[in-house]
Design an enzyme around this catalytic site. Structure first.
Site, PDB file in Angstrom:
ATOM      1  N   HIS A 106      50.544  35.599  29.677  1.00 35.51           N
ATOM      2  CA  HIS A 106      49.419  36.965  29.857  1.00 35.51           C
ATOM      3  C   HIS A 106      48.912  35.739  31.341  1.00 35.51           C
ATOM      4  O   HIS A 106      48.990  36.958  31.995  1.00 35.51           O
ATOM      5  CB  HIS A 106      48.844  36.489  28.291  1.00 35.51           C
ATOM      6  CG  HIS A 106      48.109  37.415  29.322  1.00 35.51           C
ATOM      7  ND1 HIS A 106      47.612  38.437  28.699  1.00 35.51           N
ATOM      8  CD2 HIS A 106      46.406  37.317  30.104  1.00 35.51           C
ATOM      9  CE1 HIS A 106      45.911  38.819  29.381  1.00 35.51           C
ATOM     10  NE2 HIS A 106      45.579  38.184  29.960  1.00 35.51           N
ATOM     11  N   GLU A 107      48.621  34.764  31.800  1.00 33.62           N
ATOM     12  CA  GLU A 107      47.785  34.466  32.811  1.00 33.62           C
ATOM     13  C   GLU A 107      49.151  34.760  34.104  1.00 33.62           C
ATOM     14  O   GLU A 107      48.750  35.445  35.011  1.00 33.62           O
ATOM     15  CB  GLU A 107      47.721  33.373  32.649  1.00 33.62           C
ATOM     16  CG  GLU A 107      46.869  32.697  31.748  1.00 33.62           C
ATOM     17  CD  GLU A 107      45.231  33.773  32.327  1.00 33.62           C
ATOM     18  OE1 GLU A 107      44.404  34.444  33.234  1.00 33.62           O
ATOM     19  OE2 GLU A 107      44.360  34.203  30.971  1.00 33.62           O
ATOM     20  N   HIS A 114      48.774  40.668  40.413  1.00 30.95           N
ATOM     21  CA  HIS A 114      47.976  40.394  42.052  1.00 30.95           C
ATOM     22  C   HIS A 114      49.341  41.369  43.137  1.00 30.95           C
ATOM     23  O   HIS A 114      49.210  41.352  43.884  1.00 30.95           O
ATOM     24  CB  HIS A 114      47.890  39.201  42.142  1.00 30.95           C
ATOM     25  CG  HIS A 114      46.895  38.820  43.090  1.00 30.95           C
ATOM     26  ND1 HIS A 114      47.426  37.623  44.060  1.00 30.95           N
ATOM     27  CD2 HIS A 114      46.412  39.849  44.512  1.00 30.95           C
ATOM     28  CE1 HIS A 114      46.136  38.206  44.694  1.00 30.95           C
ATOM     29  NE2 HIS A 114      45.954  38.869  45.660  1.00 30.95           N
TER      30      HIS A 114
END
Length: 232
Positions: A106-107, A114
Site C-alpha cells: 500500500h505504501e 507520486h
C-alpha cells in the site's frame, strides 16, 4: 438575521453527523487494529518480508531511487514524498505476514502515485501545510473570536475548511493506493487465496479514512454553528 437562521439550522445538523462519525471512528480504529493483528499472525506463502515486497514492487516500477527505512511505533507506516522514502514499522519491515506485505504494498502504491503525478496526491500534498495549521490553531482562533471578534472565528473556519478538504481528497488517494497494492501483490507476490486477506486488511484501513472525513465534516458544521450564535 439571515446568518442566525441559517447557522441555527446547522446547529442540529452537526450533532447528527459528528456523534455517529465519532462512533464510526472508534469502530474503524478497532477494526483496523484487529484485522492487522489477525493477519500479522498469518504468514504469507511467498516468505517475503514487508521491506522485501516494497523493494520488489519499487524496482518493478522503475523506482530504484526510493529508499525504504524502518520507523518506530505501530501502524506508523507512510510514504514521504519530499524525501522519497517509504518508512515501515518494525512489524511490517521485518514481518513475513499477510498484514506486513499488504501494508508495505500500500505504501509503495503512494510512491507510484507520486512518480506518475497522480493529481489527487499532488493536491493533498499542497493542502497539507494549510490543513496542519488549521488543525492546530482552529480552537485557539475560535476562543479568541468568542472574546474579541467574530472575524477570528471566520479565519478559524476558513483554515478548518482546508482540514476537511484534506480528508476528502485523502479518500481517493488511499483507495487508489490500495487498488495499486492489490494489483502488484497478485502479480507474483502473494498466492491467490491470500488476496482476500490482503483486501480485508486494506479495507479496514480505508474505513478509518472514511470515519476521519465524517468527523471533520461534523466539526466544520459545529464551527459554523458557533459562528452563527456569535453573530446573533
Amino acid at each position: 438575521m439571515y446568518y442566525g437562521g441559517y447557522y441555527g439550522g446547522v446547529g442540529g445538523t452537526w450533532f447528527l453527523i459528528l456523534m455517529p462519525a465519532l462512533l464510526l471512528a472508534m469502530y474503524a480504529q478497532l477494526k483496523v487494529t484487529s484485522s492487522f493483528n489477525k493477519y500479522l499472525r498469518v504468514q504469507s506463502g511467498s516468505g517475503y518480508t514487508g521491506s522485501e515486497v516494497a523493494r520488489i514492487i519499487l524496482d518493478r516500477n522503475g523506482l530504484h531511487d526510493v529508499r525504504i527505512e524502518q520507523v518506530g511505533g505501530n501502524l506508523t507506516d507512510h510514504y514521504d514524498p519530499r524525501s522519497k522514502v517509504i518508512r515501515l514499522s518494525r512489524n511490517v519491515y521485518n514481518g513475513h505476514s499477510v498484514a506486513a506485505v499488504s501494508v508495505a504494498a500500500h505504501e509503495v502504491g503512494h510512491a507510484i502515485q507520486h512518480d506518475e503525478g497522480y493529481f489527487p496526491l499532488i493536491l493533498r500534498n499542497n493542502i497539507a501545510p494549510i490543513a496542519s495549521i488549521g488543525s492546530r490553531f482552529v480552537w485557539i482562533l475560535i476562543l479568541l473570536g468568542l472574546v474579541i471578534s467574530p472575524f477570528l472565528i471566520e479565519v478559524g473556519i476558513l483554515l478548518y475548511v482546508a482540514v476537511v478538504l484534506f480528508q476528502v481528497i485523502t479518500l481517493p488517494v488511499e483507495f487508489n493506493a490500495s487498488k495499486r497494492a492489490l494489483y502488484q501483490l497478485e502479480n507474483g507476490i502473494v498466492y491467490r487465496d491470500e488476496l482476500d486477506s490482503s483486501k480485508e486488511v486494506l479495507n479496514a484501513a480505508a474505513l478509518t479514512y472514511v470515519a476521519a472525513t465524517l468527523v471533520a465534516l461534523g466539526q466544520l458544521l459545529r464551527l459554523l454553528s458557533i459562528f452563527g450564535r456569535r453573530r446573533d
